[in-house]
Design a protein around this motif. Structure first.
Motif, PDB file in Angstrom:
ATOM      1  N   ASN A  45       0.830  -1.212   0.000  1.00 11.45           N
ATOM      2  CA  ASN A  45       0.000   0.000   0.000  1.00 11.45           C
ATOM      3  C   ASN A  45       0.861   1.258   0.000  1.00 11.45           C
ATOM      4  OD1 ASN A  45      -2.185  -1.686   0.144  1.00 11.45           O
ATOM      5  ND2 ASN A  45      -2.750  -1.166   2.253  1.00 11.45           N
ATOM      6  N   ALA A  46       1.944   1.227   0.777  1.00  9.74           N
ATOM      7  CA  ALA A  46       2.812   2.396   0.880  1.00  9.74           C
ATOM      8  C   ALA A  46       3.431   2.739  -0.474  1.00  9.74           C
ATOM      9  CB  ALA A  46       3.896   2.155   1.918  1.00  9.74           C
ATOM     10  N   LYS A  47       3.811   1.736  -1.228  1.00 14.65           N
ATOM     11  CA  LYS A  47       4.380   1.984  -2.556  1.00 14.65           C
ATOM     12  C   LYS A  47       3.356   2.670  -3.455  1.00 14.65           C
ATOM     13  CE  LYS A  47       7.593  -1.947  -2.375  1.00 14.65           C
ATOM     14  NZ  LYS A  47       7.884  -3.308  -2.878  1.00 14.65           N
ATOM     15  N   GLU A  48       2.099   2.211  -3.390  1.00 14.00           N
ATOM     16  CA  GLU A  48       1.037   2.811  -4.200  1.00 14.00           C
ATOM     17  C   GLU A  48       0.737   4.241  -3.736  1.00 14.00           C
ATOM     18  OE1 GLU A  48      -2.169   0.057  -3.778  1.00 14.00           O
ATOM     19  OE2 GLU A  48      -1.265  -1.455  -5.102  1.00 14.00           O
ATOM     20  N   ILE A  49       0.791   4.449  -2.427  1.00 17.50           N
ATOM     21  CA  ILE A  49       0.525   5.781  -1.884  1.00 17.50           C
ATOM     22  C   ILE A  49       1.615   6.759  -2.304  1.00 17.50           C
ATOM     23  CG2 ILE A  49       0.434   7.106   0.277  1.00 17.50           C
ATOM     24  CD1 ILE A  49      -1.034   4.624   1.497  1.00 17.50           C
ATOM     25  N   VAL A  50       2.856   6.350  -2.194  1.00 18.32           N
ATOM     26  CA  VAL A  50       3.973   7.211  -2.620  1.00 18.32           C
ATOM     27  C   VAL A  50       3.822   7.598  -4.088  1.00 18.32           C
ATOM     28  CG1 VAL A  50       6.455   7.266  -3.052  1.00 18.32           C
ATOM     29  CG2 VAL A  50       5.590   6.393  -0.879  1.00 18.32           C
ATOM     30  N   ALA A  51       3.415   6.629  -4.901  1.00 16.57           N
ATOM     31  CA  ALA A  51       3.254   6.885  -6.339  1.00 16.57           C
ATOM     32  C   ALA A  51       2.165   7.925  -6.611  1.00 16.57           C
ATOM     33  CB  ALA A  51       2.935   5.584  -7.066  1.00 16.57           C
ATOM     34  N   ALA A  52       1.182   8.042  -5.690  1.00 18.86           N
ATOM     35  CA  ALA A  52       0.080   8.993  -5.875  1.00 18.86           C
ATOM     36  C   ALA A  52       0.442  10.400  -5.403  1.00 18.86           C
ATOM     37  CB  ALA A  52      -1.154   8.501  -5.128  1.00 18.86           C
ATOM     38  N   SER A  53       1.604  10.567  -4.778  1.00 23.27           N
ATOM     39  CA  SER A  53       2.124  11.877  -4.345  1.00 23.27           C
ATOM     40  C   SER A  53       1.176  12.669  -3.436  1.00 23.27           C
ATOM     41  CB  SER A  53       2.481  12.726  -5.571  1.00 23.27           C
ATOM     42  OG  SER A  53       3.467  12.087  -6.333  1.00 23.27           O
ATOM     43  N   PRO A  54       0.715  12.077  -2.327  1.00 22.01           N
ATOM     44  CA  PRO A  54      -0.063  12.868  -1.368  1.00 22.01           C
ATOM     45  C   PRO A  54       0.865  13.758  -0.557  1.00 22.01           C
ATOM     46  CG  PRO A  54       0.332  10.706  -0.455  1.00 22.01           C
ATOM     47  CD  PRO A  54       0.961  10.700  -1.835  1.00 22.01           C
ATOM     48  N   ASP A  55       0.289  14.552   0.331  1.00 23.56           N
ATOM     49  CA  ASP A  55       1.095  15.374   1.225  1.00 23.56           C
ATOM     50  C   ASP A  55       1.513  14.606   2.473  1.00 23.56           C
ATOM     51  OD1 ASP A  55       0.865  17.995  -0.200  1.00 23.56           O
ATOM     52  OD2 ASP A  55      -1.263  17.624   0.173  1.00 23.56           O
ATOM     53  N   LEU A  56       0.745  13.569   2.799  1.00 23.13           N
ATOM     54  CA  LEU A  56       0.956  12.862   4.057  1.00 23.13           C
ATOM     55  C   LEU A  56       0.342  11.472   3.948  1.00 23.13           C
ATOM     56  CD1 LEU A  56       0.434  14.447   7.542  1.00 23.13           C
ATOM     57  CD2 LEU A  56      -0.799  12.365   7.028  1.00 23.13           C
ATOM     58  N   MET A  57       0.906  10.491   4.639  1.00 27.60           N
ATOM     59  CA  MET A  57       0.309   9.160   4.736  1.00 27.60           C
ATOM     60  C   MET A  57      -0.162   8.932   6.169  1.00 27.60           C
ATOM     61  SD  MET A  57       1.871   5.346   3.927  1.00 27.60           S
ATOM     62  CE  MET A  57       3.001   5.324   5.310  1.00 27.60           C
ATOM     63  N   GLU A  58      -1.403   8.522   6.328  1.00 26.45           N
ATOM     64  CA  GLU A  58      -1.896   8.122   7.640  1.00 26.45           C
ATOM     65  C   GLU A  58      -1.770   6.606   7.749  1.00 26.45           C
ATOM     66  OE1 GLU A  58      -5.691   8.719  10.614  1.00 26.45           O
ATOM     67  OE2 GLU A  58      -6.114   8.227   8.524  1.00 26.45           O
ATOM     68  N   TRP A  59      -0.989   6.158   8.695  1.00 27.34           N
ATOM     69  CA  TRP A  59      -0.844   4.719   8.923  1.00 27.34           C
ATOM     70  C   TRP A  59      -1.839   4.311   9.995  1.00 27.34           C
ATOM     71  CZ3 TRP A  59       3.889   2.011  11.622  1.00 27.34           C
ATOM     72  CH2 TRP A  59       3.740   0.619  11.511  1.00 27.34           C
ATOM     73  N   ARG A  60      -2.895   3.609   9.576  1.00 25.23           N
ATOM     74  CA  ARG A  60      -3.959   3.169  10.475  1.00 25.23           C
ATOM     75  C   ARG A  60      -3.572   1.831  11.097  1.00 25.23           C
ATOM     76  NH1 ARG A  60      -9.344   4.936  10.005  1.00 25.23           N
ATOM     77  NH2 ARG A  60      -9.733   3.113  11.317  1.00 25.23           N
ATOM     78  N   ILE A  61      -2.898   1.900  12.231  1.00 25.11           N
ATOM     79  CA  ILE A  61      -2.373   0.667  12.809  1.00 25.11           C
ATOM     80  C   ILE A  61      -3.451  -0.173  13.501  1.00 25.11           C
ATOM     81  CG2 ILE A  61      -0.030   1.583  13.047  1.00 25.11           C
ATOM     82  CD1 ILE A  61      -0.568   1.952  16.022  1.00 25.11           C
ATOM     83  N   ASP A  62      -4.683   0.356  13.631  1.00 25.17           N
ATOM     84  CA  ASP A  62      -5.738  -0.509  14.168  1.00 25.17           C
ATOM     85  C   ASP A  62      -6.075  -1.640  13.197  1.00 25.17           C
ATOM     86  OD1 ASP A  62      -6.664   2.078  12.979  1.00 25.17           O
ATOM     87  OD2 ASP A  62      -8.623   1.095  12.964  1.00 25.17           O
ATOM     88  N   TYR A  63      -5.721  -1.478  11.927  1.00 33.68           N
ATOM     89  CA  TYR A  63      -5.894  -2.571  10.958  1.00 33.68           C
ATOM     90  C   TYR A  63      -4.783  -3.619  11.101  1.00 33.68           C
ATOM     91  CZ  TYR A  63      -9.496  -0.078   8.288  1.00 33.68           C
ATOM     92  OH  TYR A  63     -10.653   0.546   7.898  1.00 33.68           O
ATOM     93  N   TYR A  64      -3.673  -3.232  11.683  1.00 35.00           N
ATOM     94  CA  TYR A  64      -2.472  -4.069  11.746  1.00 35.00           C
ATOM     95  C   TYR A  64      -2.458  -4.820  13.079  1.00 35.00           C
ATOM     96  CZ  TYR A  64       2.601  -5.069  11.285  1.00 35.00           C
ATOM     97  OH  TYR A  64       3.841  -5.665  11.187  1.00 35.00           O
ATOM     98  N   THR A  65      -3.363  -5.754  13.252  1.00 36.09           N
ATOM     99  CA  THR A  65      -3.569  -6.382  14.557  1.00 36.09           C
ATOM    100  C   THR A  65      -2.347  -7.163  15.042  1.00 36.09           C
ATOM    101  OG1 THR A  65      -4.676  -8.212  13.418  1.00 36.09           O
ATOM    102  CG2 THR A  65      -6.072  -6.501  14.369  1.00 36.09           C
ATOM    103  N   GLU A  66      -1.640  -7.826  14.142  1.00 38.50           N
ATOM    104  CA  GLU A  66      -0.474  -8.588  14.589  1.00 38.50           C
ATOM    105  C   GLU A  66       0.644  -7.654  15.036  1.00 38.50           C
ATOM    106  OE1 GLU A  66       1.980  -9.799  10.641  1.00 38.50           O
ATOM    107  OE2 GLU A  66      -0.021 -10.657  10.773  1.00 38.50           O
ATOM    108  N   GLY A  67       0.680  -6.461  14.474  1.00 37.48           N
ATOM    109  CA  GLY A  67       1.712  -5.502  14.828  1.00 37.48           C
ATOM    110  C   GLY A  67       1.483  -4.852  16.181  1.00 37.48           C
TER     111      GLY A  67
END
Length: 253
Positions: A33-55
């Motif tokens: 996802n991060a690679k796709e987000i970088v390619a879209a050139s936003p100003d900021l990425m929000e990392w929603r770690i509530d989706y990342y349960t194992e983390g």
């Protein structure tokens, strides 16, 4: 209005900045996802770690993933958010565990900014804000209502309360049921924008609220959320549509 710098972007200046949520459930998904987000050139990425349960169950893994993310996204600012289930998140976490997780995010500088929800133990929230500032982490304090739009006085009180607790950027999102509800949110945003030195983030969700996502510069909201792939909230536009719409409404004076 004062501005707030998050790494290399400035909230409260020019057009509202655009954040894209990363809602990967596994490390592999997060990186993809991060690679796709970088390619879209936003100003900021929000990392929603509530989706990342194992983390969130393994601090070492969470920190390692954050380090890999930083290497991948370079200078793109990262906002780290654990959204509790009561406010629209996907993972249930006890109060003590939520507060401990925020401390882990801050002390390990997993991102440039951290989301801290308003409605938790006030003393501990203030301590977390102070800790974040000690570690040079910007605090976006938030409140989300997925059922309704509170009264205008309530919205204004909550945004002001966040600033009083030390938040750098107060944020409020709510779910309108009528067009009047959207006007209520926009009126509250304008009033608080005129009163506070802080940049604000507000939005009405769902289809009715889309206008609030694109008209931030007019009413005083400094950041909007656009999607690359999966959305993280009702009514969220794609980053392409959001960027185009903001440009149409840009004020040049």
């Amino acid at each position: 209005m004062a501005t707030v710098k998050i790494r290399n972007i400035i909230l409260g200046e020019g057009l509202p900045k655009i954040a894209v949520p990363n809602v990967g459930k596994t490390k592999a998904e997060i990186i993809t996802n991060a690679k796709e987000i970088v390619a879209a050139s936003p100003d900021l990425m929000e990392w929603r770690i509530d989706y990342y349960t194992e983390g969130i169950e393994d601090n070492e893994q969470l920190v390692a993933t954050a380090q890999q993310l930083r290497e991948l996204v370079g200078e793109l600012p990262i906002l780290v958010t654990f959204r509790t289930k009561n406010e629209g998140g996907v993972c249930d976490l006890a109060e003590s565990a939520y507060l401990e997780l925020l401390q882990t995010i801050i002390t390990n500088r997993l991102g440039d900014a951290v989301d801290i929800e308003l409605f938790h133990n006030e003393k501990q929230i203030v301590e977390l804000v102070e800790l974040a500032h000690k570690y040079n982490v910007v605090v976006i304090m938030s409140n989300h209502d997925f059922e309704k739009v509170p009264g205008q006085d309530v919205i204004e009180f909550r945004l002001n309360k966040m600033a009083q607790l030390g938040a750098d950027v107060p944020k409020l999102a709510c779910m309108p049921q009528t067009p009047q509800d959207v006007l209520t949110l926009l009126a509250a945003t304008t009033n608080v924008h005129d009163q506070l030195a802080n940049p604000l983030i507000t939005m009405a969700m769902g289809d009715l609220g889309k206008v609030s996502r694109i008209a931030g510069q007019v009413f005083g909201s400094s950041l909007s959320f656009g999607a690359v792939g999966q959305t993280s909230a009702p009514g969220q536009l794609s980053i392409v549509d959001l960027r185009n719409a903001e440009k149409y409404l840009q004020m040049n004076s």
